[in-house]
Design a protein around this motif. Structure first.
Motif, PDB file in Angstrom:
ATOM      1  N   UNK A 162       0.867  -1.179   0.000  1.00  0.00           N
ATOM      2  CA  UNK A 162       0.000   0.000   0.000  1.00  0.00           C
ATOM      3  C   UNK A 162       0.906   1.233   0.000  1.00  0.00           C
ATOM      4  N   UNK A 163       0.454   2.286  -0.650  1.00  0.00           N
ATOM      5  CA  UNK A 163       1.259   3.505  -0.786  1.00  0.00           C
ATOM      6  C   UNK A 163       0.502   4.705  -0.243  1.00  0.00           C
ATOM      7  N   UNK A 164       1.254   5.676   0.229  1.00  0.00           N
ATOM      8  CA  UNK A 164       0.696   6.997   0.496  1.00  0.00           C
ATOM      9  C   UNK A 164       1.403   7.971  -0.431  1.00  0.00           C
ATOM     10  N   UNK A 165       0.708   9.043  -0.772  1.00  0.00           N
ATOM     11  CA  UNK A 165       1.215   9.980  -1.771  1.00  0.00           C
ATOM     12  C   UNK A 165       1.277  11.395  -1.219  1.00  0.00           C
ATOM     13  N   UNK A 166       2.151  12.196  -1.819  1.00  0.00           N
ATOM     14  CA  UNK A 166       2.359  13.578  -1.400  1.00  0.00           C
ATOM     15  C   UNK A 166       2.625  14.419  -2.636  1.00  0.00           C
TER      16      UNK A 166
ATOM     17  N   UNK B 217      11.783   9.046   3.647  1.00  0.00           N
ATOM     18  CA  UNK B 217      11.297   7.836   2.993  1.00  0.00           C
ATOM     19  C   UNK B 217      10.458   8.053   1.749  1.00  0.00           C
ATOM     20  N   UNK B 218      10.324   9.296   1.304  1.00  0.00           N
ATOM     21  CA  UNK B 218       9.526   9.581   0.110  1.00  0.00           C
ATOM     22  C   UNK B 218      10.361   9.379  -1.147  1.00  0.00           C
TER      23      UNK B 218
ATOM     24  N   UNK C 236       3.144   2.484   2.875  1.00  0.00           N
ATOM     25  CA  UNK C 236       2.444   2.670   4.149  1.00  0.00           C
ATOM     26  C   UNK C 236       2.937   1.587   5.091  1.00  0.00           C
ATOM     27  N   UNK C 237       3.280   1.969   6.306  1.00  0.00           N
ATOM     28  CA  UNK C 237       3.740   1.006   7.298  1.00  0.00           C
ATOM     29  C   UNK C 237       2.605   0.028   7.600  1.00  0.00           C
ATOM     30  N   UNK C 238       2.941  -1.260   7.688  1.00  0.00           N
ATOM     31  CA  UNK C 238       1.940  -2.276   8.012  1.00  0.00           C
ATOM     32  C   UNK C 238       1.435  -2.045   9.425  1.00  0.00           C
ATOM     33  N   UNK C 239       0.133  -2.188   9.602  1.00  0.00           N
ATOM     34  CA  UNK C 239      -0.445  -2.042  10.939  1.00  0.00           C
ATOM     35  C   UNK C 239      -0.556  -3.406  11.598  1.00  0.00           C
TER      36      UNK C 239
END
Length: 55
Positions: free
Chosen positions: A3-7, A27-28, A49-52
């Motif tokens: 999973x990814x997060x974006x900026x 880390x981006x 995205x860090x695993x929860x």
């Protein structure tokens, strides 16, 4: 599958390397740089995205 997060962030032409190095140290990863809607440049970045726990 990761999973990814974006900026998105504006890039000031006189300080581009410092801006990208700052985000990279967090880390981006740079994906793309495009012209901004009002001039200038906009950078698109992503990071995993860090695993929860329990996921």
């Amino acid at each position: 599958m990761p999973a990814w997060e974006y900026l998105t962030t504006p890039l000031m032409i006189h300080n581009t390397a410092a801006i990208l190095n700052n985000w990279g140290s967090e880390g981006w990863e740079l994906v793309q740089v495009v012209p901004g809607p009002e001039g200038g440049l906009v950078a698109y970045l992503k990071r995993p995205v860090a695993a929860t726990e329990g996921a």
